[in-house]
Design a protein around this motif. Structure first.
Motif, PDB file in Angstrom:
ATOM      1  N   THR A   1     -11.548 -12.061  -2.401  1.00 54.48           N
ATOM      2  CA  THR A   1     -11.554 -10.700  -2.934  1.00 54.48           C
ATOM      3  C   THR A   1     -12.974 -10.226  -3.260  1.00 54.48           C
ATOM      4  OG1 THR A   1      -9.415 -11.192  -3.896  1.00 54.48           O
ATOM      5  CG2 THR A   1     -10.517  -9.203  -4.683  1.00 54.48           C
TER       6      THR A   1
ATOM      7  N   HIS B   1     -15.428  -6.198  -3.394  1.00 57.84           N
ATOM      8  CA  HIS B   1     -15.314  -4.741  -3.303  1.00 57.84           C
ATOM      9  C   HIS B   1     -14.961  -4.334  -1.870  1.00 57.84           C
ATOM     10  CE1 HIS B   1     -16.468  -3.755  -7.343  1.00 57.84           C
ATOM     11  NE2 HIS B   1     -17.506  -4.564  -7.267  1.00 57.84           N
TER      12      HIS B   1
ATOM     13  N   HIS C   1      -5.969  -6.543   0.681  1.00 55.20           N
ATOM     14  CA  HIS C   1      -5.093  -7.208  -0.299  1.00 55.20           C
ATOM     15  C   HIS C   1      -3.663  -6.681  -0.219  1.00 55.20           C
ATOM     16  CE1 HIS C   1      -6.662  -3.529  -1.977  1.00 55.20           C
ATOM     17  NE2 HIS C   1      -5.823  -3.568  -2.989  1.00 55.20           N
ATOM     18  N   TYR C   2      -3.367  -5.880   0.799  1.00 57.74           N
ATOM     19  CA  TYR C   2      -2.010  -5.385   1.006  1.00 57.74           C
ATOM     20  C   TYR C   2      -1.376  -6.027   2.238  1.00 57.74           C
ATOM     21  CZ  TYR C   2      -3.054  -1.484  -2.189  1.00 57.74           C
ATOM     22  OH  TYR C   2      -3.373  -0.721  -3.265  1.00 57.74           O
TER      23      TYR C   2
ATOM     24  N   THR D   1     -13.348  -6.097   0.523  1.00 57.84           N
ATOM     25  CA  THR D   1     -11.960  -6.373   0.949  1.00 57.84           C
ATOM     26  C   THR D   1     -11.005  -5.378   0.302  1.00 57.84           C
ATOM     27  OG1 THR D   1     -11.545  -7.985  -0.826  1.00 57.84           O
ATOM     28  CG2 THR D   1     -12.373  -8.851   1.277  1.00 57.84           C
ATOM     29  N   VAL D   2     -11.308  -4.974  -0.913  1.00 57.92           N
ATOM     30  CA  VAL D   2     -10.437  -3.987  -1.578  1.00 57.92           C
ATOM     31  C   VAL D   2     -10.591  -2.631  -0.891  1.00 57.92           C
ATOM     32  CG1 VAL D   2      -9.966  -2.762  -3.736  1.00 57.92           C
ATOM     33  CG2 VAL D   2     -10.410  -5.237  -3.767  1.00 57.92           C
ATOM     34  N   ASP D   3     -11.821  -2.241  -0.588  1.00 54.69           N
ATOM     35  CA  ASP D   3     -12.038  -0.965   0.118  1.00 54.69           C
ATOM     36  C   ASP D   3     -11.282  -0.955   1.455  1.00 54.69           C
ATOM     37  OD1 ASP D   3     -13.633  -0.087  -1.894  1.00 54.69           O
ATOM     38  OD2 ASP D   3     -15.541  -0.508  -0.876  1.00 54.69           O
TER      39      ASP D   3
ATOM     40  N   ASP E   1       0.878  -1.171   0.000  1.00 52.81           N
ATOM     41  CA  ASP E   1       0.000   0.000   0.000  1.00 52.81           C
ATOM     42  C   ASP E   1       0.920   1.226   0.000  1.00 52.81           C
ATOM     43  OD1 ASP E   1      -1.655   2.093   0.512  1.00 52.81           O
ATOM     44  OD2 ASP E   1      -2.463   1.301   2.403  1.00 52.81           O
TER      45      ASP E   1
ATOM     46  N   LYS F   1      -8.605  -2.498   2.032  1.00 53.08           N
ATOM     47  CA  LYS F   1      -7.173  -2.688   1.733  1.00 53.08           C
ATOM     48  C   LYS F   1      -6.624  -4.004   2.290  1.00 53.08           C
ATOM     49  CE  LYS F   1      -6.069   2.172   1.297  1.00 53.08           C
ATOM     50  NZ  LYS F   1      -5.069   3.182   1.518  1.00 53.08           N
TER      51      LYS F   1
END
Ligand code: COA
Length: 328
Positions: free
Chosen positions: A203, A205, A213-214, A207-209, A148, A211
């Motif tokens: 994954t 929306h 995945h970092y 989990t991406v919001d 990130d 973060k």
């Protein structure tokens, strides 16, 4: 039968991201990063079409070429990585395809920053068992893909790169991988992890919001655990093998933080001239740090028959360990 290292190679992407570049995008500064970590710059694999398997394949090709063999001679490919091209198939299978190693089987090993040590010990077992003659052990990471770049506490630390060794059976009992101590403690799992993208947090929306995945870490906790674990395992390896500081040609520590490296060397009583350090140029390339150091020492002509090396690492899991080997 001991496993001996018969070829070394590394691949570092050309693109350099230095501390001043990071000053442009983050509330950080070169002085903070240098004094807290020892890092001046790191390499980034910029091409979005290329990932960890590309770098590992470059390493595999060089290992084979330097040894003067063909890809068909390879029995096994082990890739240690925490940033595989994808969850499956394994990055090792992609390397096998890229280099056309048609007689090899291949698998990834998930040991985070200790991945190379875990993989070298694993590969050495196949050699010791007498069932495999030529094993590629590679550590490779595209850490920039899991960073990130708005989180100054983590993104300044990591870089991309890959390196590895070819191991084969030795001819005597005095040379090669002589001892290994590997550890893990899953209680450290929350302090250093990448929570998203697996079966727990597939994954989405959301989990991406968030973060997820970092890479996420509690840097202070990891630092404290790493200092103790790396020094302890290094001393354990010395004691088990009746080694004093003067018997060790090179300590090759995982390159996470220069202060951790210094503390390990001090506990072992080893002068920094006997310690492999390149964190200033590459940052933490996770599973690739130790084989990059080995390849650089080899390229510089510093490794001779009988040279004694202690490799030590610490990483997510927690995982940690040490290996004692002598050069052929
Ligand atoms: N630039 C400027 N300031 C930063 C910064 C950055 N890149 N990152 C953190 N800071 C700030 C912090 O916010 C904190 O500010 P505060 O005191 O106002 O809260 C201050 O610097 C000190 O932070 P701290 O976390 O105590 O620093 P530290 O000396 O422990 O160093 C690490 C932080 C991450 C470098 C260090 O803990 C470390 O290396 N940990 C191990 C991490 C690691 O290696 N992980 C992978 C293991 S394989």
């Amino acid at each position: 039968m001991k496993a001996v290292i018969t070829s070394t190679a590394k691949y570092l992407p050309d693109s350099v991201l230095n501390n001043h570049d990071l000053e442009q995008i983050l509330d950080t500064n070169d002085e903070w990063i240098r004094t807290r970590t020892g890092i001046r710059e790191r390499r980034i694999l910029k091409d979005p079409e290329k990932a960890t398997s590309f770098m590992c394949s470059e390493v595999a090709r060089k290992l084979i070429e330097k040894r003067g063999i063909t890809a068909d001679d390879i029995d096994l490919i082990i890739v240690a990585t925490m940033s595989p091209d994808m969850i499956f198939p394994s990055t090792a299978c992609l390397v096998q395809k890229n280099i056309s190693a048609s007689n090899a089987w291949a698998f990834d090993l998930s040991g985070a920053c200790s991945g190379f040590i875990y993989a070298l010990h694993t590969g050495a077992q196949f050699i010791a068992a007498g069932t495999h003659k030529k094993v590629l052990v590679i550590g490779g990471e595209k850490m920039s893909a899991v960073m990130d770049y708005t989180d100054r506490t983590t993104c300044v630390l990591f870089g991309d790169g890959a390196a590895g060794v070819l191991i084969e059976p030795g001819t005597d009992e005095e040379h090669g991988v002589l001892d290994a101590r590997l550890y893990s403690d899953g209680k450290g799992c929350d302090n250093l992890c990448m929570p998203g993208g697996g079966s727990l947090h597939p994954t989405s929306h959301e989990t991406v919001d968030q973060k997820l995945h970092y890479l996420q870490q509690d840097g202070r906790q990891v630092f404290k655990s790493a200092v103790v674990a790396m020094a302890d395992v290094a001393l354990e390896i010395m004691t088990r093998n009746n080694l004093s500081a003067k018997d060790i040609d090179f300590l090759i520590p995982h390159q996470a933080n220069h202060r951790i490296i210094q503390a390990t060397a001090e506990r072992m009583g080893i002068g920094l001239e006997h310690v492999a350090v390149n964190i200033d140029r590459y940052g933490n390339t996770s599973a690739a740090t130790i084989p990059i150091c080995i390849a650089e020492l080899d390229e510089a002509g510093k490794l001779h028959r009988g040279s004694s090396l202690i490799l030590v690492s610490f990483g997510a899991g927690y995982t940690w360990g040490g290996i004692y080997l002598t050069w052929v």
